[in-house]
Design a protein around this motif. Sequence first.
Motif, PDB file in Angstrom:
ATOM      1  N   ASN A  39     179.170  18.096 -53.240  1.00 38.08           N
ATOM      2  CA  ASN A  39     179.690  17.248 -52.170  1.00 38.08           C
ATOM      3  C   ASN A  39     178.721  17.177 -50.995  1.00 38.08           C
ATOM      4  O   ASN A  39     178.498  16.112 -50.422  1.00 38.08           O
ATOM      5  N   THR A  40     178.147  18.329 -50.639  1.00 37.28           N
ATOM      6  CA  THR A  40     177.162  18.354 -49.550  1.00 37.28           C
ATOM      7  C   THR A  40     175.967  17.484 -49.904  1.00 37.28           C
ATOM      8  O   THR A  40     175.477  16.694 -49.080  1.00 37.28           O
ATOM      9  N   ILE A  41     175.501  17.598 -51.142  1.00 37.64           N
ATOM     10  CA  ILE A  41     174.364  16.791 -51.610  1.00 37.64           C
ATOM     11  C   ILE A  41     174.696  15.300 -51.553  1.00 37.64           C
ATOM     12  O   ILE A  41     173.913  14.485 -51.060  1.00 37.64           O
ATOM     13  N   LEU A  42     175.870  14.933 -52.059  1.00 39.08           N
ATOM     14  CA  LEU A  42     176.245  13.511 -52.111  1.00 39.08           C
ATOM     15  C   LEU A  42     176.355  12.917 -50.706  1.00 39.08           C
ATOM     16  O   LEU A  42     175.988  11.754 -50.480  1.00 39.08           O
ATOM     17  N   GLU A  43     176.842  13.713 -49.748  1.00 35.47           N
ATOM     18  CA  GLU A  43     176.912  13.226 -48.361  1.00 35.47           C
ATOM     19  C   GLU A  43     175.498  13.050 -47.794  1.00 35.47           C
ATOM     20  O   GLU A  43     175.204  12.067 -47.118  1.00 35.47           O
ATOM     21  N   ALA A  44     174.618  14.006 -48.090  1.00 32.92           N
ATOM     22  CA  ALA A  44     173.236  13.926 -47.592  1.00 32.92           C
ATOM     23  C   ALA A  44     172.501  12.726 -48.196  1.00 32.92           C
ATOM     24  O   ALA A  44     171.674  12.085 -47.523  1.00 32.92           O
ATOM     25  N   LEU A 115     181.829  18.780 -44.066  1.00 33.13           N
ATOM     26  CA  LEU A 115     180.572  18.115 -43.722  1.00 33.13           C
ATOM     27  C   LEU A 115     180.524  16.731 -44.368  1.00 33.13           C
ATOM     28  O   LEU A 115     180.758  16.593 -45.556  1.00 33.13           O
ATOM     29  N   THR A 116     180.233  15.720 -43.563  1.00 37.26           N
ATOM     30  CA  THR A 116     180.114  14.346 -44.089  1.00 37.26           C
ATOM     31  C   THR A 116     178.798  13.739 -43.622  1.00 37.26           C
ATOM     32  O   THR A 116     178.137  14.269 -42.726  1.00 37.26           O
ATOM     33  N   SER A 117     178.458  12.614 -44.217  1.00 34.17           N
ATOM     34  CA  SER A 117     177.212  11.940 -43.849  1.00 34.17           C
ATOM     35  C   SER A 117     177.202  11.558 -42.370  1.00 34.17           C
ATOM     36  O   SER A 117     176.147  11.508 -41.743  1.00 34.17           O
ATOM     37  N   SER A 118     178.376  11.297 -41.805  1.00 31.21           N
ATOM     38  CA  SER A 118     178.395  10.904 -40.381  1.00 31.21           C
ATOM     39  C   SER A 118     177.923  12.039 -39.477  1.00 31.21           C
ATOM     40  O   SER A 118     177.351  11.799 -38.420  1.00 31.21           O
ATOM     41  N   ILE A 119     178.122  13.287 -39.893  1.00 31.65           N
ATOM     42  CA  ILE A 119     177.608  14.431 -39.125  1.00 31.65           C
ATOM     43  C   ILE A 119     176.083  14.359 -39.093  1.00 31.65           C
ATOM     44  O   ILE A 119     175.459  14.502 -38.041  1.00 31.65           O
ATOM     45  N   PHE A 182     181.022  18.728 -34.240  1.00 33.13           N
ATOM     46  CA  PHE A 182     181.329  18.713 -35.670  1.00 33.13           C
ATOM     47  C   PHE A 182     182.707  19.341 -35.824  1.00 33.13           C
ATOM     48  O   PHE A 182     182.852  20.550 -35.921  1.00 33.13           O
ATOM     49  N   GLU A 183     183.714  18.476 -35.831  1.00 39.77           N
ATOM     50  CA  GLU A 183     185.082  18.961 -35.968  1.00 39.77           C
ATOM     51  C   GLU A 183     185.240  19.675 -37.314  1.00 39.77           C
ATOM     52  O   GLU A 183     184.756  19.193 -38.334  1.00 39.77           O
ATOM     53  N   LYS A 184     185.860  20.823 -37.300  1.00 38.48           N
ATOM     54  CA  LYS A 184     186.057  21.664 -38.498  1.00 38.48           C
ATOM     55  C   LYS A 184     184.745  22.261 -39.025  1.00 38.48           C
ATOM     56  O   LYS A 184     184.684  22.756 -40.150  1.00 38.48           O
ATOM     57  N   GLY A 185     183.694  22.212 -38.218  1.00 41.26           N
ATOM     58  CA  GLY A 185     182.421  22.807 -38.637  1.00 41.26           C
ATOM     59  C   GLY A 185     182.502  24.315 -38.745  1.00 41.26           C
ATOM     60  O   GLY A 185     181.692  24.942 -39.432  1.00 41.26           O
ATOM     61  N   ASN A 186     183.480  24.898 -38.068  1.00 44.99           N
ATOM     62  CA  ASN A 186     183.646  26.359 -38.125  1.00 44.99           C
ATOM     63  C   ASN A 186     184.264  26.822 -39.439  1.00 44.99           C
ATOM     64  O   ASN A 186     184.272  28.007 -39.745  1.00 44.99           O
ATOM     65  N   ILE A 187     184.787  25.866 -40.230  1.00 42.55           N
ATOM     66  CA  ILE A 187     185.402  26.251 -41.512  1.00 42.55           C
ATOM     67  C   ILE A 187     184.309  26.339 -42.575  1.00 42.55           C
ATOM     68  O   ILE A 187     183.661  25.345 -42.917  1.00 42.55           O
TER      69      ILE A 187
END
Length: 203
Positions: A39-44, A115-119, A182-187
Amino acid sequence: MENKNHQKIGIIILAAGNSSRLGRPKQLLKHKESTLLKNTILEALKIQNSFLIVVTGANHDIIEKGINLPEIKLSFNSEWEKGMSSSIVKGITELLFLNPDCEQCIISVCDQPFLTSSIFENLISVSKKTGKGIAASAYAETLGTPALFHQKYFQKLLELKGKEGAKKLIKKYTDDVVSVPFEKGNIDIDTEEDYTQLISFDK
């Protein structure tokens, strides 16, 4: 011939750890329709004008089998046990090999499920707007990854040692840092309990 990568931004995803607290590779935990790492890769990969390096270490073989995407560069860090710095050094070394003129890079981890591409896009645009050399994600009253670094910091990243991570530079060069919410970045997923909570989010 002009280097076609010249204007591209490098994105380095650190996925070398052995998930000792979890007891199984967190990179491969099921999340959404895929895994945390994928998922991280696909967003990047949604980021235009970028190239992507995934630094692996522990569990390299099964992680490599689980990715199988031709558009990314897998880079094996044989020294992953020395701590996060070794993976950052490996990633930056690979980045400069692939694209010596690269002007900026984003360092990311693979266990932030929100984490999403918008971040990534926000880091790039805020850095451009402010002219700051470091753009770091802000969450839970701290600054951390994903974080964007201008090329003037590449050498400093290469000099990190042991358990040091990108946060060392974020703390050291505060005048040149801009924070990006980054909302929810702490998770992030470090334990079985973290993962159980994530599954309840996903439902």
